[in-house]
Design a protein around this motif. Sequence first.
Motif, PDB file in Angstrom:
ATOM      1  N   ALA A 188      46.780  63.666  60.658  1.00 41.09           N
ATOM      2  CA  ALA A 188      45.975  62.492  61.430  1.00 41.09           C
ATOM      3  C   ALA A 188      46.656  62.284  62.851  1.00 41.09           C
ATOM      4  O   ALA A 188      46.009  62.119  63.772  1.00 41.09           O
ATOM      5  CB  ALA A 188      45.964  61.419  60.602  1.00 41.09           C
ATOM      6  N   ALA A 189      48.005  62.361  63.093  1.00 36.61           N
ATOM      7  CA  ALA A 189      48.600  61.807  64.052  1.00 36.61           C
ATOM      8  C   ALA A 189      48.401  63.136  65.172  1.00 36.61           C
ATOM      9  O   ALA A 189      48.240  62.874  66.300  1.00 36.61           O
ATOM     10  CB  ALA A 189      50.114  61.865  63.577  1.00 36.61           C
ATOM     11  N   LEU A 190      48.334  64.438  64.758  1.00 34.74           N
ATOM     12  CA  LEU A 190      48.215  65.418  65.516  1.00 34.74           C
ATOM     13  C   LEU A 190      46.664  65.296  66.027  1.00 34.74           C
ATOM     14  O   LEU A 190      46.654  65.664  67.480  1.00 34.74           O
ATOM     15  CB  LEU A 190      48.594  66.683  64.831  1.00 34.74           C
ATOM     16  N   VAL A 191      45.482  64.975  65.336  1.00 32.12           N
ATOM     17  CA  VAL A 191      44.275  64.875  65.854  1.00 32.12           C
ATOM     18  C   VAL A 191      44.313  63.805  66.714  1.00 32.12           C
ATOM     19  O   VAL A 191      43.457  63.931  67.693  1.00 32.12           O
ATOM     20  CB  VAL A 191      43.479  64.765  64.540  1.00 32.12           C
ATOM     21  N   LEU A 192      44.769  62.602  66.331  1.00 35.37           N
ATOM     22  CA  LEU A 192      44.883  61.696  67.266  1.00 35.37           C
ATOM     23  C   LEU A 192      45.325  61.909  68.872  1.00 35.37           C
ATOM     24  O   LEU A 192      44.775  61.664  69.854  1.00 35.37           O
ATOM     25  CB  LEU A 192      45.539  60.441  66.758  1.00 35.37           C
ATOM     26  N   ALA A 193      46.519  62.694  68.776  1.00 32.82           N
ATOM     27  CA  ALA A 193      47.032  63.199  70.011  1.00 32.82           C
ATOM     28  C   ALA A 193      46.121  64.198  70.711  1.00 32.82           C
ATOM     29  O   ALA A 193      45.837  63.961  72.090  1.00 32.82           O
ATOM     30  CB  ALA A 193      48.337  63.815  69.841  1.00 32.82           C
ATOM     31  N   GLY A 201      53.482  67.163  71.147  1.00 31.71           N
ATOM     32  CA  GLY A 201      54.840  66.428  70.865  1.00 31.71           C
ATOM     33  C   GLY A 201      54.784  65.007  71.073  1.00 31.71           C
ATOM     34  O   GLY A 201      55.920  64.373  70.585  1.00 31.71           O
ATOM     35  N   GLN A 202      53.732  64.544  71.508  1.00 29.87           N
ATOM     36  CA  GLN A 202      53.790  63.005  71.604  1.00 29.87           C
ATOM     37  C   GLN A 202      52.863  62.307  70.509  1.00 29.87           C
ATOM     38  O   GLN A 202      52.804  61.187  70.671  1.00 29.87           O
ATOM     39  CB  GLN A 202      53.236  62.868  73.004  1.00 29.87           C
ATOM     40  N   ALA A 203      52.616  63.013  69.672  1.00 30.81           N
ATOM     41  CA  ALA A 203      51.945  62.716  68.170  1.00 30.81           C
ATOM     42  C   ALA A 203      52.797  61.842  67.710  1.00 30.81           C
ATOM     43  O   ALA A 203      53.860  61.641  67.523  1.00 30.81           O
ATOM     44  CB  ALA A 203      51.746  63.845  67.185  1.00 30.81           C
ATOM     45  N   GLN A 204      52.054  60.474  67.257  1.00 29.24           N
ATOM     46  CA  GLN A 204      52.607  59.364  66.561  1.00 29.24           C
ATOM     47  C   GLN A 204      53.133  59.644  65.234  1.00 29.24           C
ATOM     48  O   GLN A 204      52.703  59.137  63.995  1.00 29.24           O
ATOM     49  CB  GLN A 204      51.502  58.275  66.610  1.00 29.24           C
TER      50      GLN A 204
END
Length: 323
Positions: A188-193, A201-204
Amino acid sequence: MSSAPGTVVVVGSVNVDQVVTVTRHPRPGETLIGTGVEQLPGGKGANQAVAAARRGATTAIVGSVGRDAAADVATSLLAGSGVDLTHLRAVDAPTGFAAVTVGADGENTIVVVPGANLATGAAAVAAAAPVVAGASVVVLQGEIPADGITAAAAAATGRVVLNLAPVVPVPRDVVLAADPLVVNEHEAALVLAQLDGDDPGQAQMGAAETDLVRSLLAHGVRSVVVTLGARGALVGGAHGAGDDLLTVPSPRVHAVDSSGAGDAFVGALAASLAAGTTLAAAVHHAVRVGAYAVQRVGTQPSYPTLDDTLPGAVATDPTRGTT
């Protein structure tokens, strides 16, 4: 393949899984003695197709295997579960392969070599466009080329279930076509990024699941399901934009092997949605199917049929009365 309501078409990968069991996972540079090894059918696409078919959906798969002996292993349970293999092509490449290591705690590590799955690109999907367009639910994952995923989403006229695992770069329109987008918290964090236009690398990583779901919905994703392992799943957009998030707990079970549990969840979810149930009801059903699967070794062999009793409280099963 009929275009009648209730059909599920999975566009995705087909692999052979080599499953090695160990008492614990090795550290970098360490050699361990394993406790067992087995070759089983796998691949996220094939897994999800088997799971959907075993839960009662009329199911077809669009994908690729090699012209090798491994293809027979890879397709054995697809055929045995009644999945339509008309659009599964044989190509001049080795059948996809996954090396799976399973620890005594049920946790696993997986390394995938795509092989023939790289042939399931835009041209292969275009050849199967009529069956994709005729499906009530089209299921996609990240183990085939991005242009194949994009072509399948464009061809779909029914509901698109996008399990973007692994997270690969796809056009924004593909993510926004998902209803639902199914990911774990890291994905989910990678898709959001990706939607934010940020470097992965800036994924939450470590962000609250609720915040991730709300952010994905704010980007215009129609609905989101974040799988949480033993904790169940978190759903956003189940009743339209702006509704409260829904937490669906998982039944408590003794996990033996978690590999393929997420695919069991996605396949069961697709079967329920194709049967006409709500997203909320479909997630409740899928959580119980995932809990059933982790109690057994392997991926596809661990998936329940309609004759199996699912763990958890007795409830109305969208695909078959009660279980």
